[in-house]
Design an enzyme around this catalytic site. Structure first.
Site, PDB file in Angstrom:
ATOM      1  N   LYS A 176      13.997   9.700  18.868  1.00 18.78           N
ATOM      2  CA  LYS A 176      12.560   9.757  19.570  1.00 18.78           C
ATOM      3  C   LYS A 176      12.616   8.553  20.753  1.00 18.78           C
ATOM      4  O   LYS A 176      12.027   9.053  21.706  1.00 18.78           O
ATOM      5  CB  LYS A 176      11.507   9.802  18.534  1.00 18.78           C
TER       6      LYS A 176
ATOM      7  N   TYR B 171      16.137   9.560  13.171  1.00 20.39           N
ATOM      8  CA  TYR B 171      14.871  10.059  13.747  1.00 20.39           C
ATOM      9  C   TYR B 171      14.212   9.252  14.705  1.00 20.39           C
ATOM     10  O   TYR B 171      14.198   9.776  16.008  1.00 20.39           O
ATOM     11  CB  TYR B 171      13.953  10.484  12.606  1.00 20.39           C
TER      12      TYR B 171
ATOM     13  N   THR C 262       6.048   8.978  18.524  1.00 21.64           N
ATOM     14  CA  THR C 262       5.648   8.481  17.212  1.00 21.64           C
ATOM     15  C   THR C 262       5.539   6.923  17.185  1.00 21.64           C
ATOM     16  O   THR C 262       6.069   6.346  18.135  1.00 21.64           O
ATOM     17  CB  THR C 262       6.719   8.804  16.141  1.00 21.64           C
ATOM     18  N   ASP C 263       5.054   6.458  16.380  1.00 21.46           N
ATOM     19  CA  ASP C 263       4.960   4.845  16.283  1.00 21.46           C
ATOM     20  C   ASP C 263       6.043   4.418  15.758  1.00 21.46           C
ATOM     21  O   ASP C 263       6.291   3.046  15.931  1.00 21.46           O
ATOM     22  CB  ASP C 263       3.602   4.519  15.423  1.00 21.46           C
ATOM     23  N   GLU C 264       6.990   5.114  15.203  1.00 21.12           N
ATOM     24  CA  GLU C 264       8.267   4.848  14.224  1.00 21.12           C
ATOM     25  C   GLU C 264       9.235   4.300  15.403  1.00 21.12           C
ATOM     26  O   GLU C 264      10.100   3.327  15.082  1.00 21.12           O
ATOM     27  CB  GLU C 264       8.944   5.998  13.455  1.00 21.12           C
TER      28      GLU C 264
END
Ligand code: NAD
Ligand code: TYD
Length: 351
Positions: free
Chosen positions: A162, A158, A132-134
């Site tokens: 990741k 989260y 993810t970009d997060e």
């Protein structure tokens, strides 16, 4: 054949359905079938002898070892994860267990399998990790979009879990030579999206006369990508990505949350008007902000476009109309996933 993990979830099931539209190659689909995993997402594959759904955990080394030994996949694609930021705030432990420990155990099993492969299968093998970009943290309004070289600055349990999994994948390439590929994608939307995330939650709430909850001032920005465009990017990276490389995937569709929900409301006004003739936007309600809420994500997708010639097929405007149409046509699916435990979640998060 390929082994897909988490292929009964939102993106994984779209990927498996898309795969069979493009290819006849077999898929073994390993999914723990948590609250987010739904065999009904794959109902159209019933009777397809090239697809096998196996219920199990990516962290179950004995199971994964035996699946690898029996099926001899040419690639493993890891979609399996706990994926909802708000749940990670209430209960982070599952995120560490699946996203960190699970990915580590999966990597160990894959490393053992790959090490024992003869050539040319060994050189052709790929482990593709879906991320993810997060992991890059939060941007200010004037910062440039995330590139693959941005520093990792995850802010939620989260995104931190990741980020940890991405680092493990990277380390397995550098230390053991495992042929890995990583994709970091922006927010997806589309069919089969569990209605805990912003877009499907608001479609479901709008149609059932409930509030459309906007966290804080609603000016947080996300980059939105139609899920099938994410699937085509993953297929392309699997096919031609350079080993050990990271590819950012995004739709060049930055939108503030409030604008996303207003657009949704106007599409619903047109496609399924309220019985009282009033606009769905009247259901918009401001609620308490998410703790540590990232202000802005934006993806610079130039690398995948330049190196692999990938481009999204949908704009936000076309993708959101397809999405709303799908939810209007699939009320039985929505009813199936919003009974039971779903109600406990929405009560805990919104009441
Ligand atoms: P999802 O929550 O809808 O699906 C996750 C799937 O993984 C479910 O089917 C679940 O049953 C399965 N799973 C969970 N724990 C497991 C375990 N221990 N072993 C095996 N299976 C397990 O998530 P999603 O939105 O489809 O996301 C898929 C992947 O894409 C995730 O890795 C996520 O981080 C990443 N991603 C998601 C988005 C997004 O906008 N949804 C954007 C970028 C990246
Ligand atoms: P979400 O779909 O949970 O994805 P992510 O947190 O991974 O970006 O949320 C998208 C944006 O919408 C995020 O800024 C949080 C916000 N949001 C709301 O305003 N209300 C809601 O009820 C939800 C679920 C999210």
């Amino acid at each position: 054949m390929i082994l897909v993990t988490g292929g009964a979830g939102f993106i994984g099931s779209n990927f498996v359905l898309d795969w069979f539209e493009q290819s006849g190659e077999s898929v073994v689909n390993l999914d723990a079938l948590t609250y987010a995993g739904n065999p009904a997402n794959l109902a159209s594959l019933q009777g397809n002898g090239n697809h096998a759904l196996v219920q199990g955990d990516i962290g179950d080394a004995a199971l994964v070892d035996s699946l690898l030994k029996i099926h001899q996949p040419r690639a493993v694609l890891n979609f399996a994860a706990e994926s909802h930021v708000d749940r990670s705030i209430h209960a982070p432990e599952d995120f560490i267990q699946t996203n960190v420990v699970g990915t580590f155990r999966l990597l160990e099993s894959v490393r053992a399998y790959w090490s024992g492969l003869p050539e040319p299968e060994k050189s052709a093998f790929r482990f593709l990790h879906v991320s993810t970009d997060e992991v890059y943290g939060s941007l200010s309004a004037t910062d440039a979009p995330f590139t693959e070289t941005n520093r990792y600055e995850p802010n939620s349990p989260y995104s931190a879990s990741k980020a940890a999994s991405d680092h493990l994948v990277r380390a397995y390439h550098h230390t053991y030579g495992l042929p890995v590929l990583t994709t970091n994608c922006s927010n997806n939307y589309g069919p089969l999206h569990f209605p805990e995330k912003l877009i499907p939650l608001c479609i479901h709430n709008a149609l059932t006369g409930k509030a459309l909850p906007i966290y804080g001032d609603g000016q947080q920005v996300r980059d939105w990508l139609y899920v099938r465009d994410h699937c085509s990017a993953i297929r392309r990276v699997l096919e031609a990505g350079r080993l050990g490389e990271v590819y950012n995937v995004g739709g060049w569709n930055e939108k503030a949350n409030l604008d996303v929900v207003r657009t949704l409301c106007s599409v619903l006004d047109e496609m399924s008007p309220r019985a009282d003739g009033k606009p769905y936007a009247e259901q918009i309600t401001y609620v308490k902000d998410r703790p540590g809420h990232d202000r802005r994500y934006a993806i610079d997708a130039s690398k995948i476009e330049r190196e692999l010639g990938w481009k999204p097929a949908e704009t936000f405007e076309t993708g959101i109309r397809k999405t709303v149409r799908w939810y209007l046509d699939n009320t039985a699916w929505v009813e199936g996933v919003t009974s039971g435990a779903y109600k406990n979640w929405t009560a805990k998060q919104y009441d």
